[in-house]
Design an enzyme around this catalytic site. Structure first.
Site, PDB file in Angstrom:
ATOM      1  CG  HIS A   1      55.188  37.563  42.460  1.00 40.43           C
ATOM      2  ND1 HIS A   1      54.214  37.153  41.570  1.00 40.43           N
ATOM      3  CD2 HIS A   1      54.531  38.173  43.488  1.00 40.43           C
ATOM      4  CE1 HIS A   1      53.022  37.492  42.043  1.00 40.43           C
ATOM      5  NE2 HIS A   1      53.187  38.116  43.193  1.00 40.43           N
TER       6      HIS A   1
ATOM      7  CG  ASP B   1      49.869  38.933  44.119  1.00 42.42           C
ATOM      8  OD1 ASP B   1      50.486  37.875  43.892  1.00 42.42           O
ATOM      9  OD2 ASP B   1      49.104  39.085  45.089  1.00 42.42           O
TER      10      ASP B   1
END
Length: 342
Positions: A313, A115
């Site tokens: 994610h 991320d």
């Protein structure tokens, strides 16, 4: 250094055979957690997480013969949280990472990020190839500096709705939403971007805010993804209850400053041996498909690129065993001398 005693508002991490340390850097202290010995692998988390996002990778990398070190990125956990927003510019994070390597008595390291940690890892490798000789990127692919001013670009993305990065820009706005119910907000955010709990229409809608609404209005409620236990959520929530969210959100508030600071590296490739792992159902992978296609130019040292089928994610937590295998395979295949001590 012994692990600091958690404050009453903080939940202790479930027991791991790790060492906690605080190291001093020019920008303040960095809290890190390490396991194993051997070549150094520095692990950088994203938003809204902590070193604990790497709890599955620390023992796996240690068992494979590496010194695995997961930090609380500046603004998170027990690391320093400068008051001024400008202290969270990309150049400050790069300096922190170099200082951590030096504080650990090492000359070089592989850097792996997820991320925001992926973007920090990429820029750390770009700016300091003398120290960071290999780079692994999870979820967010490398996209070189370029294009229009970021906040101008983000303002055009949402149409009638506001893109989440724009929503995060005004100090105090997102903090007021999240800090009213940290545990509930985190649970919804994690669930909304996880493969087994994201809304049927996909994760993309969670990143847009209608006028007068809150980002969390579209989060799933009352469900946790399979990778996240109640104890895990307690730990994450306890950290942010103690620290607040301003330090974490200030990373988003420096996107224009980063664009200015990195002007000399416009379009620059990263030449070191690299790895990318993305999730098939992750908006970061789909929105940045062009960046992945550009890897032959932007990551000329790319060793392997993987898209994990049916993964969201939070890939190193959703698919820990698979990610561990890919990371160790990549590290073991690096050319002789890339990570050896000098």
């Amino acid at each position: 250094m012994p692990q600091p005693t958690p404050s009453p508002a903080s939940s202790p991490a479930p027991a791991l055979d790790v060492r906690h340390r605080l190291v001093e850097t020019p920008g303040g202290r960095i809290h890190l957690v390490e396991q194993g010995s051997g070549p150094l692998v520095l692990l950088l988390h994203g938003f809204p997480e902590s070193w604990y996002a790497w709890r599955h990778q620390l023992p796996a990398l240690a068992a494979a013969g590496y010194r695995a070190v997961a930090v609380d990125v500046r603004g998170y956990g027990r690391s320093s949280k400068p008051a001024e927003a400008g202290a969270y510019r990309m150049l400050a994070h790069v300096a922190d990472n170099v200082a951590v390597v030096r504080a650990l008595g090492e000359e070089r390291a592989a850097v792996v990020g997820h991320d925001w940690g992926s973007t920090i890892a990429a820029n750390t490798a770009l700016l300091r190839p003398d120290v960071f000789t290999a780079v692994g990127l999870l979820s967010v692919p490398y996209a070189p500096r370029g294009g229009p001013r970021p906040t101008d670009a983000f303002a055009m993305i949402g149409g009638d709705e506001e893109f989440y990065v724009s929503y995060f820009q005004r100090p105090g706005r997102a903090e007021a939403e999240i800090e009213a119910d940290v545990r509930g907000w985190l649970a919804g955010f994690y669930a909304g971007l996880s493969a087994d709990t994201m809304p049927k229409e996909g994760a993309g809608g969670l990143f847009f805010v209608p006028e007068g609404a809150r980002l969390s209005d579209r989060f799933p409620r009352g469900v946790l993804p399979s990778w996240l236990s109640e104890d895990d959520l307690d730990f994450y929530a306890g950290e942010f209850e103690r620290t607040g969210l301003t330090g974490a959100l200030n990373r988003y508030r420096n996107v224009d400053q980063d664009w200015e600071d990195l002007a000399a590296w416009d379009g620059a490739p990263i030449a070191q041996p690299s790895l990318f792992i993305g999730g098939e159902l992750d908006s970061s992978t789909t929105w940045l498909a062009d960046a992945i296609e550009a890897f032959p130019r932007t990551l000329p040292g790319l060793v392997a690129s993987h898209i994990l089928e049916g993964c969201g994610h939070w890939i190193q937590q959703e698919r820990a065993e698979e990610v561990n295998g890919l990371l160790t395979e990549w590290l073991r295949g690096l050319p002789d001398g890339v990570l050896s001590r000098t």
